[in-house]
Design a protein around this motif. Structure first.
Motif, short mmCIF file in Angstrom:
data_model
loop_
_atom_site.label_atom_id
_atom_site.label_comp_id
_atom_site.label_asym_id
_atom_site.label_seq_id
_atom_site.Cartn_x
_atom_site.Cartn_y
_atom_site.Cartn_z
N ALA A 13 -42.62 -20.36 98.87
CA ALA A 13 -43.78 -19.74 99.49
C ALA A 13 -44.88 -20.76 99.74
N ARG A 14 -45.55 -20.59 100.87
CA ARG A 14 -46.60 -21.54 101.26
C ARG A 14 -47.89 -20.80 101.58
N PRO A 15 -49.02 -21.51 101.49
CA PRO A 15 -50.30 -20.86 101.77
C PRO A 15 -50.30 -20.21 103.15
N GLY A 16 -50.79 -18.98 103.20
CA GLY A 16 -50.89 -18.26 104.46
C GLY A 16 -49.64 -17.49 104.86
N GLU A 17 -48.52 -17.72 104.18
CA GLU A 17 -47.32 -16.96 104.50
C GLU A 17 -47.40 -15.56 103.92
N ARG A 18 -46.56 -14.68 104.45
CA ARG A 18 -46.49 -13.29 103.98
C ARG A 18 -45.14 -13.12 103.30
N VAL A 19 -45.18 -12.75 102.02
CA VAL A 19 -43.96 -12.60 101.23
C VAL A 19 -43.85 -11.18 100.71
N LEU A 20 -42.69 -10.57 100.92
CA LEU A 20 -42.40 -9.25 100.38
C LEU A 20 -41.47 -9.42 99.19
N ALA A 60 -47.71 -15.65 94.89
CA ALA A 60 -49.16 -15.51 95.03
C ALA A 60 -49.86 -16.79 94.59
N ALA A 61 -49.36 -17.40 93.51
CA ALA A 61 -49.97 -18.64 93.01
C ALA A 61 -49.83 -19.78 94.01
N ALA A 62 -48.79 -19.70 94.86
CA ALA A 62 -48.59 -20.74 95.89
C ALA A 62 -49.48 -20.52 97.10
N GLY A 63 -50.23 -19.42 97.12
CA GLY A 63 -51.15 -19.17 98.22
C GLY A 63 -50.64 -18.22 99.27
#
Length: 230
Positions: free
Chosen positions: A49-56, A70-73
């Motif tokens: 996961a990267r800052p600004g991405e959307r993860v489900l 979430a900690a990855a942004g």
């Protein structure tokens, strides 16, 4: 005590997880001999996961699995169909957008996420293939899926020992540490009934996922499957 049946009726599975919500993370750590933390780290690396991405994060339970994203942004949505799990998660992490949802009918628009992941939850979904198609639907083109699930140890002697542990050792240990030990008898049975690594990979491909691959963790006790949406 609630024990779901292997036909995986949604109301039975949800009720089972409602019952174990309060001590679920602790029980898993004990029953896995501490391996769950290693598996979570492997998932976090695979999702990347990267800052600004959307993860489900599906079957997110209390949100423990969602924390690394979430900690990855990344904007991370923990989703589960157990109201007990969601309530416990909201108490622990009130800032996270916990969302009630059935994996076979996700309440999200097409292409809403850059990555979709599910850890130790796909096995409990009533219709696995429909869930894989739904995950594909809500993933944006170029996005990825990561599935972490119990699987089949690749070394035959170890597989025999592992099966014996599941059916003989796990229930008494669960009685000592879990608020609903019958649920863990169902979980052991569901692990035994789950398809092996190549079979799950084929189902991912049939659901539309490309570049499907997997790697084994802990000798195949767990497998990490990945795919990309074209």
């Amino acid at each position: 005590m609630t024990r779901a049946s292997l036909d995986k009726q949604p109301h039975e599975v949800a009720a089972m997880f409602d019952d174990v919500a309060a001590r679920y993370d602790l029980t898993n750590d004990v029953l896995s001999l501490g391996q769950t933390r290693l598996w979570r780290r492997a998932v976090a690396r695979a999702v990347d996961a990267r800052p600004g991405e959307r993860v489900l994060d599906l079957a997110a339970g209390t949100g423990t699995s969602s924390q690394p994203f979430a900690a990855a942004g990344a904007y991370t949505v923990p989703c589960d169909f157990s109201t007990g799990m969601l309530a416990e998660g909201r108490k622990r992490h009130p800032w996270m957008p916990f969302t009630a949802g059935d994996a076979t009918r996700l309440p999200f628009r097409d292409g809403a996420f850059d990555a979709v992941t599910i850890s130790f939850g796909l096995r409990n979904v009533h219709d696995t293939d429909e869930a894989l198609r739904e995950m594909h639907r809500v993933t944006a083109p170029g996005g990825r899926v990561v599935i972490c699930e119990f699987s089949h140890p690749v070394w035959a002697p170890f597989r025999t020992v592992y099966t014996e542990y599941l059916m003989r050792a796990l229930p008494p240990v669960a009685r000592a540490v879990s608020s609903s030990p019958d649920a863990y008898v169902y979980l052991a049975e569901s692990i035994r009934a789950w398809p092996d690594q190549p079979a799950l990979a084929r189902r991912l491909q049939q659901a539309g996922w490309a570049k499907v691959a997997w790697r084994n963790l802990t000798g195949g006790v767990v497998a990490l499957h990945r795919g990309v949406r074209d």
